[in-house]
Design a protein around this motif. Structure first.
Motif, PDB file in Angstrom:
ATOM      1  N   HIS A  29       0.916  -1.426   0.104  1.00 22.51           N
ATOM      2  CA  HIS A  29      -0.247  -0.098   0.085  1.00 22.51           C
ATOM      3  C   HIS A  29       0.678   0.933   0.213  1.00 22.51           C
ATOM      4  CE1 HIS A  29      -2.393   3.512   2.537  1.00 22.51           C
ATOM      5  NE2 HIS A  29      -2.943   2.804   1.281  1.00 22.51           N
ATOM      6  N   GLY A  85      -4.308   3.160  -4.266  1.00 28.29           N
ATOM      7  CA  GLY A  85      -2.745   3.795  -2.711  1.00 28.29           C
ATOM      8  C   GLY A  85      -3.863   4.777  -1.656  1.00 28.29           C
ATOM      9  N   THR A  86      -3.332   5.539  -1.004  1.00 33.04           N
ATOM     10  CA  THR A  86      -3.657   6.864  -0.567  1.00 33.04           C
ATOM     11  C   THR A  86      -2.963   8.068  -0.628  1.00 33.04           C
ATOM     12  OG1 THR A  86      -3.758   5.161   1.734  1.00 33.04           O
ATOM     13  CG2 THR A  86      -3.680   7.796   2.016  1.00 33.04           C
TER      14      THR A  86
END
Ligand code: AMP
Length: 405
Positions: free
Chosen positions: A166, A192-193
């Motif tokens: 991630h 993802g962030t």
């Protein structure tokens, strides 16, 4: 991601039920999560979206509204006054944050995959400065975005698409600037962030460095100018962002000095220089800049073309030049825009087509000057009066024409 899925499906249901046409939807805001939710909703409902940052001057927003003639405007910033956009007596509908909250709280709107934007449909239209004083809307298709993402996610040192790590991405560019497509879609595509830096954070260093520390990002995507601002404080180093793996740049010249400083301050990260115009979906070349490259080349190379893209250097008569000769950078390939929105004249001037290895591609005249050396492409300025100010593209004639008006 669960919320994004449900909310965007519900908003897309609202669009399908309430709009009569497939006209592009203008989405105004600044880094609000509903901005991204609205982009996804538009795509799911089969409509292109036009991202407009709420920091744009009102006159600019009105120019874009006039050019698009949308049926609906989505406003995800409560500081934007609808009346100032002249929506009162027009047939254009608008929804704001309160309306969005009502829509997403209601069950019952169903997604329908068959309505999604795809293939050669416009996926988004980004407006850039135009020499006539009116902004130009660059149309990017769903295919363009797919082809760009396929390449963009491979710009890593340790590329493994099955790699389930991630990652946290830093977004600097407003979503009205095509550089943001890089972080937004590589991040969404890989689960993802996104850590979006707001305009306020950019002008408050304490807040900015605090945010970077809290986010502890893996991937940084910005203009070189923004990293130069961040580099002004010594605390911008590996200790502040211990997990940083990669800095990706696009939009303007990355200098040897800036690249060198970054490699020094972040010994565990790689620095990637990419190049491209909005008219060919963010970026079409890339190269990892290491100490050897910095030592050997000044200016730094902008890289080699991505798969599916062919870049030629041409003279004024559109003859292809040899290695080392300077001329116009011409992009041929699978991420070239289908043209400018409602502007056949400008489209004809800048776009064409070319067949390479039996496949017909669109072609775009960048008006950038460049040359090939050692197999790398180099950029050496513009053939027209376009400039970059803090990473933003401005045609000097745009200012001239507005002053004359
Ligand atoms: P935009 O459409 O706003 O992304 O601006 C595209 C223009 O930015 C290009 O046509 C170039 O003039 C400039 N540009 C983009 N990437 C680079 C780069 N890596 N180095 C130098 N100039 C760049």
């Amino acid at each position: 991601y669960g919320d994004l899925d449900i909310y965007s499906a519900r908003i897309s249901g609202y669009l399908r039920n309430n709009l009569n046409s497939k006209k592009p939807v203008i989405v105004i805001g600044h880094k609000h999560p509903y901005l991204i939710t609205s982009f996804v909703a538009c795509s799911r409902s089969g409509r292109a979206y036009v991202p407009v940052d709420s920091g744009f001057p009102t006159a600019r927003i009105k120019d874009i509204i006039e050019a698009v003639e949308p049926e609906l405007i989505i406003i995800t910033d409560n500081s934007i006054c609808k009346d100032s956009l002249l929506l009162k007596n027009s047939a254009i509908q608008s929804i704001d944050i309160a309306d969005i909250e009502k829509i997403i709280s209601k069950e019952g709107f169903k997604d329908d995959e068959s309505t999604w934007v795809n293939g050669e449909d416009d996926y988004y239209i980004i407006f850039t400065s135009g020499s006539t004083g009116r902004p130009k809307g660059v149309r990017l298709t769903s295919n363009c975005l797919d082809n760009f993402i396929d390449w963009a996610v491979t710009l890593r040192k340790d590329v493994r698409l099955d790699d389930e790590k991630h990652r946290i991405y830093i977004n600097q560019a407003p979503y009205s600037f095509d550089l943001s497509v890089f972080d937004l879609y590589t991040s969404l595509f890989t689960g993802g962030t996104i850590g979006a830096i707001t305009k306020d954070m950019q002008s408050d260093s304490e807040e900015l460095y605090g945010f970077l520390k809290r986010m502890n990002p893996n991937i940084w995507i910005s203009t070189p100018s923004f990293s130069e601002i961040a580099l002004m404080a010594d605390i911008f180093n590996q200790e502040l962002m211990p997990n940083i793996e990669e800095f990706i740049f696009c939009g303007e010249t990355l200098t040897n000095k800036t690249a060198g400083k970054l490699i020094n301050r972040f010994p565990k990260a790689i620095v990637v220089n990419t190049f491209g115009p909005t008219e060919s979906t963010v970026a079409v070349t890339g190269i990892i800049i290491d100490e050897d490259i910095i030592e050997k080349y000044n200016p730094l190379p902008i890289g080699i073309p991505k798969q599916g893209t062919y870049i030629y250097i041409m003279d004024e008569d559109r003859n292809i030049l040899n290695d080392g000769e300077k001329g116009e950078i011409v992009i041929v390939g699978d991420t070239v825009s289908s043209g400018y929105w409602n502007n056949e004249e400008k489209t004809r001037e800048a776009f064409d087509s070319m067949t390479v290895d039996g496949i017909k591609y669109r072609l775009y005249h960048t008006r950038d000057k460049g040359y090939y050396k050692d197999g790398f492409l180099f950029y050496c300025g513009r053939l027209d009066l376009q400039i970059k100010l803090h990473g933003y593209r401005i045609e000097i004639e745009d200012i001239e024409s507005n002053l004359l008006n």
